[in-house]
Write a protein that holds these residues in place. Sequence first.
Motif, short mmCIF file in Angstrom:
data_model
loop_
_atom_site.label_atom_id
_atom_site.label_comp_id
_atom_site.label_asym_id
_atom_site.label_seq_id
_atom_site.Cartn_x
_atom_site.Cartn_y
_atom_site.Cartn_z
N UNK A 248 40.66 32.52 33.48
CA UNK A 248 40.96 33.74 33.79
C UNK A 248 41.36 33.54 35.48
N UNK A 249 41.96 34.28 36.16
CA UNK A 249 42.22 34.33 37.78
C UNK A 249 40.92 34.76 38.05
N UNK A 250 40.31 34.24 39.49
CA UNK A 250 38.93 34.06 39.61
C UNK A 250 38.35 35.59 40.20
N UNK A 251 39.53 36.34 40.79
CA UNK A 251 38.95 37.62 41.18
C UNK A 251 37.62 37.77 41.95
N UNK A 252 37.54 36.68 42.84
CA UNK A 252 36.32 36.59 43.55
C UNK A 252 36.37 37.16 44.96
N UNK A 253 35.24 37.49 45.30
CA UNK A 253 34.79 37.92 46.76
C UNK A 253 33.61 37.18 47.23
N UNK A 254 33.56 36.95 48.42
CA UNK A 254 32.26 36.49 49.18
C UNK A 254 32.10 37.73 50.22
N UNK B 261 26.94 37.14 49.48
CA UNK B 261 26.71 37.61 47.72
C UNK B 261 27.98 37.19 47.27
N UNK B 262 28.23 36.57 45.97
CA UNK B 262 29.41 36.37 45.47
C UNK B 262 29.53 37.48 44.30
N UNK B 263 30.88 38.04 44.17
CA UNK B 263 31.17 38.81 43.11
C UNK B 263 32.42 38.28 42.41
N UNK B 264 32.70 38.38 41.19
CA UNK B 264 33.82 37.86 40.43
C UNK B 264 34.05 38.59 39.11
N UNK B 265 35.15 39.18 38.93
CA UNK B 265 35.53 39.89 37.63
C UNK B 265 36.67 39.30 36.78
N UNK B 266 36.22 38.22 35.89
CA UNK B 266 37.27 37.58 34.99
C UNK B 266 37.89 38.88 34.32
N UNK B 267 39.13 38.56 33.98
CA UNK B 267 39.92 39.45 33.19
C UNK B 267 39.47 39.57 31.97
N UNK B 268 39.44 40.93 31.23
CA UNK B 268 39.12 41.15 29.77
C UNK B 268 40.25 40.79 28.92
N UNK B 269 40.35 39.59 28.51
CA UNK B 269 41.48 39.03 27.65
C UNK B 269 40.85 38.62 26.35
#
Length: 326
Positions: free
Chosen positions: A318-324, A304-312
Amino acid sequence: MSMSHHERIPAYDELPVCRTAPPRSSWGLWGADDQLGCLNLLAPHRIADAAKLVTRGNVFSLNASLNLFDAPLFGRPPLEHHIDVINKGRSRDDVLSSFNTQCSSQWDGLRHVRHSTYGFYNGMPETRLSISSWAERGIGARGVLLDLETYRARQDRPLRYETSDPIGVEDLAGAASDAGVEIRTGDVLVVHTGWLAWALRTSPAGLPVRFRAPGLRPGRDMIEHLWNLHIAAIASDTPAVEAWPPGAFTTPEQRRATRDDPAAEVDTFMHGELIALLGLPIGELWHTSGLAAACRQAGRWEFLLASAPINLPGGAASPSNALAIL
């Protein structure tokens, strides 16, 4: 013409779907006002299926330090960080200066690159494209790791990190076959090369301005292969996903052809076509070593990959802010 996730996705040689769209583009496929590109393939049923891949609860951050190198790549300014002491000394605030959203592990947004002939994705004015549209949606997907570091070593062709060593279509297909993993519609493809770990070991203070790095070999065959996989995005632990610098494999004749025919640019650098024509998100400098080691140990290459790009609003990246999560 627009489509839902229930409809068939056209093959590369069937593009474009709109008569007014540029050749070999996905413009209009998801509507005239679309700003998500291939992230439209992240349908709810695919995300729900990806969540079922979490069996061990092991979480791997794919994000390198924001101070990845003392001198960020491509001449970007170094991040400056200081602490503000407030509330009579009871509280601390972080203050960042010269914060380039691409100084470390990152997403290239659809405003990051324009096509030299046709402009920005979907024919939109630059000011209408924003990374905030990705942030408002969020990214959840089945991630698939292709371990090119191991695969190329097994082929007696270990990646040469100090060069523009090309990774071809046959390498991507071979690594997937070797791992016994199927790449499916809506996946986020994560290409592990080992380059970032090598660079941090050998050049902790930063790389020279004219550095080289392995990556995907640019060309029409690579673009076609990536599109026909129908992935939602591609990321890597290298600076550009494709080999750096641009034009590392082109002959003088090909470089002259590029000046005369912008379509020949794909043999030099693919960002313009992947991002602006196809709307394919590109992740760069992802910290993949820990995930790759865990995948090898478990013999599993999906997660499962989750990523939250910054709300700019108006942002280009954006920084990836990604988790596996396995």
